[in-house]
Structures are given as C-alpha cells and as structure tokens.
Write a protein that holds these residues in place. Sequence first.
Motif, short mmCIF file in Angstrom:
data_model
loop_
_atom_site.label_atom_id
_atom_site.label_comp_id
_atom_site.label_asym_id
_atom_site.label_seq_id
_atom_site.Cartn_x
_atom_site.Cartn_y
_atom_site.Cartn_z
N LEU A 220 -15.46 1.93 1.39
CA LEU A 220 -15.22 0.30 2.01
C LEU A 220 -14.47 0.40 3.02
CD1 LEU A 220 -14.85 -1.15 -1.96
CD2 LEU A 220 -16.66 -0.65 0.15
N LYS A 221 -13.20 0.68 2.84
CA LYS A 221 -12.44 0.79 4.07
C LYS A 221 -11.21 1.82 3.59
CE LYS A 221 -9.58 -2.69 6.11
NZ LYS A 221 -9.36 -4.56 5.89
N PRO A 222 -11.14 2.13 4.73
CA PRO A 222 -9.74 2.45 5.12
C PRO A 222 -8.46 1.99 5.50
CG PRO A 222 -10.81 3.30 6.99
CD PRO A 222 -11.28 2.00 6.63
N VAL A 223 -7.07 2.26 4.74
CA VAL A 223 -5.99 1.93 4.49
C VAL A 223 -5.47 2.22 4.84
CG1 VAL A 223 -4.27 0.14 2.51
CG2 VAL A 223 -7.45 -0.17 3.03
N LEU A 224 -3.88 2.31 5.46
CA LEU A 224 -2.41 2.12 5.81
C LEU A 224 -1.70 1.36 4.98
CD1 LEU A 224 -2.37 2.82 9.91
CD2 LEU A 224 -1.94 4.28 7.54
N LEU A 225 -0.87 2.82 4.24
CA LEU A 225 0.02 1.70 3.06
C LEU A 225 1.63 2.57 3.49
CD1 LEU A 225 -1.89 2.37 -0.17
CD2 LEU A 225 -1.40 0.25 1.20
N GLU A 226 2.19 1.60 2.87
CA GLU A 226 4.03 1.73 3.16
C GLU A 226 4.60 2.45 1.63
OE1 GLU A 226 8.40 0.36 5.03
OE2 GLU A 226 6.32 -0.70 4.70
N CYS A 227 4.67 3.43 1.30
CA CYS A 227 5.16 4.34 0.13
C CYS A 227 6.47 3.89 -0.34
CB CYS A 227 4.34 5.05 -0.07
SG CYS A 227 2.35 5.20 -0.13
N VAL A 228 6.72 2.95 -1.18
CA VAL A 228 8.73 3.49 -1.25
C VAL A 228 8.77 3.46 -2.30
CG1 VAL A 228 10.52 1.66 -1.22
CG2 VAL A 228 8.80 1.22 0.19
N THR A 229 10.21 4.74 -2.60
CA THR A 229 10.31 5.20 -4.06
C THR A 229 11.95 4.45 -4.09
OG1 THR A 229 11.10 7.19 -2.87
CG2 THR A 229 8.35 7.01 -3.65
N PRO A 230 13.22 5.52 -4.84
CA PRO A 230 14.12 5.73 -4.79
C PRO A 230 15.09 5.85 -3.62
CG PRO A 230 13.13 4.97 -7.01
CD PRO A 230 11.71 5.75 -6.10
N VAL A 231 14.16 6.74 -3.27
CA VAL A 231 15.11 8.11 -2.53
C VAL A 231 14.38 7.93 -1.43
CG1 VAL A 231 15.24 10.45 -2.14
CG2 VAL A 231 14.75 9.75 -4.64
N THR A 232 13.21 7.44 -0.73
CA THR A 232 12.82 7.70 0.05
C THR A 232 11.56 6.77 0.71
OG1 THR A 232 11.72 8.99 2.18
CG2 THR A 232 11.08 9.55 0.06
N CYS A 233 11.07 6.17 1.61
CA CYS A 233 9.46 5.34 2.18
C CYS A 233 9.33 6.41 3.42
CB CYS A 233 10.79 4.52 2.82
SG CYS A 233 9.70 3.47 3.96
N TYR A 234 7.57 6.26 3.36
CA TYR A 234 7.00 7.17 3.87
C TYR A 234 5.50 6.68 4.28
CZ TYR A 234 4.64 8.96 -0.49
OH TYR A 234 4.37 8.74 -1.71
N TRP A 235 4.75 6.25 4.77
CA TRP A 235 3.48 5.87 4.90
C TRP A 235 2.50 6.94 4.45
CZ3 TRP A 235 2.41 0.99 6.91
CH2 TRP A 235 3.89 0.21 7.21
N SER A 236 1.48 6.62 4.01
CA SER A 236 0.44 7.30 4.22
C SER A 236 -1.10 6.34 3.76
CB SER A 236 0.23 7.59 2.19
OG SER A 236 0.56 5.68 1.77
N LEU A 237 -2.18 7.12 4.42
CA LEU A 237 -3.47 6.70 4.61
C LEU A 237 -4.80 7.07 3.74
CD1 LEU A 237 -5.90 6.09 6.94
CD2 LEU A 237 -5.58 8.15 7.27
N SER A 238 -5.16 6.37 2.93
CA SER A 238 -5.75 6.17 1.88
C SER A 238 -6.77 5.67 2.20
CB SER A 238 -5.33 4.80 0.91
OG SER A 238 -4.07 6.13 0.16
N LEU A 239 -8.02 6.05 1.29
CA LEU A 239 -9.47 5.37 1.47
C LEU A 239 -10.15 4.63 0.74
CD1 LEU A 239 -11.61 8.13 2.71
CD2 LEU A 239 -10.79 6.18 4.22
N LEU A 240 -10.41 3.50 0.68
CA LEU A 240 -10.72 2.45 -0.91
C LEU A 240 -12.64 2.34 -0.62
CD1 LEU A 240 -10.22 0.00 -2.31
CD2 LEU A 240 -11.08 -1.30 -0.91
N VAL A 241 -12.40 3.02 -1.83
CA VAL A 241 -13.82 3.79 -1.72
C VAL A 241 -14.74 3.49 -3.43
CG1 VAL A 241 -15.29 5.97 -3.34
CG2 VAL A 241 -12.88 6.02 -1.55
N ARG A 242 -16.18 2.96 -3.01
CA ARG A 242 -16.82 2.22 -4.54
C ARG A 242 -16.71 2.68 -5.55
NH1 ARG A 242 -21.02 0.84 -0.72
NH2 ARG A 242 -20.77 -1.38 -0.69
N GLY A 243 -16.59 2.10 -6.72
CA GLY A 243 -16.49 2.92 -7.63
C GLY A 243 -15.22 3.63 -8.72
#
Length: 179
Positions: free
Chosen positions: A112-135
């Motif tokens: 459906l769409k590629p998505v860039l996400l900012e992932c935040v944990t108690p220790v670190t912060c990083y970016w990830s690339l994900s795909l929104l997939v039907r079903g």
Amino acid sequence: MGKISMAYIHEGEWPPGTVDIHIVKKSLRKAVSVAILLLPFACIFLSFREISATLILWRLLLSGHFVILLLLLWNPVHKESVVIMPAFGVQLETYYASGRIIRRFIPAGEILKPVLLECVTPVTCYWSLSLLVRGKEELVLVFKELRPPMKMLLPVWKALCASMENKESAVTSGEVEGG
C-alpha cells in the motif's frame, strides 16, 4: 553499544524502470583494526616458553581472532538489500556471515505504501523503513536486523515511492483505456 559503520550501495536501474537494487552493508573495518592492534600483544605472549591454561586463554583473547569471532556471533548479519521490481514487487534479502541468505518477496499489488518511522526506546532513537502491506496487521520492516541511518534510508524510501507511483499510473491508465 558503539556505532557500527555501514556502507550504502545503489546498483541503479538496468534498463530504466526494471530493477532497482539498494544494499546496506555492515563494515568489519573496526573489528579488523582492533585485531591488528592486538596482534603485537599476542606475539609477546606467544614468545613465552611456559604453557598454562591462563596463558592459552590470553593468547586466544589477544590474538584478535576471538574479537572478530565474537563480533560475528553477536550480530551475524553481514548485509541487507532491497530489490525493487516495479512490475512484480519488492524482494527483501538478509545475508548472514555464515553464508545463509533469507529472501522475502512482497508482490506489488499488496504494497500500500512505504513508511519512514522514528523509533524511540528508553535507550536510543533510530529511523526505520517499513512497508504497509494489504492483509497484514503489522508493518513489514525493510531492514530487519541492521539499523541504517536516515541518509541511507531516504534514497530507498524515494525509490519505493517512485515504484508505487509507476504502479498506480499504470493501473489508472489501464482503467482509462479499458473503460
């Protein structure tokens, strides 16, 4: 945890609009340099005549081979790649240091769409690339093991978006011609 140096390789489109390959590799440059720095200490220990269990352990530790082996076992992924085939879909590949390769294919019609996400944990912060997939209820991570920086994720995201636009324009032009 220290930063792992990574390399980004873009192998381009071979006839335009067919295949677009993006590779993120983990560099073992730091591990090799540590092994080279520890090599003189290993030579000093090897020059001793007496052999004891403690000395053997120190020889293994300081020879550098142990350091490289530890780094390979700690995170065995050597590289991850994204093969974008606009007409067919996206193939995600994970290459392990042992030689094992895991490939996942996602058909173009399900993305459906590629998505860039900012992932935040108690220790670190990083970016990830994900795909929104039907079903699927969860996002599909493009780089499952490695965490490349934003400057490496951005060209892959742009290529995925361009692939999606080409797919949508082909679908809409097909509907206009057929209708």
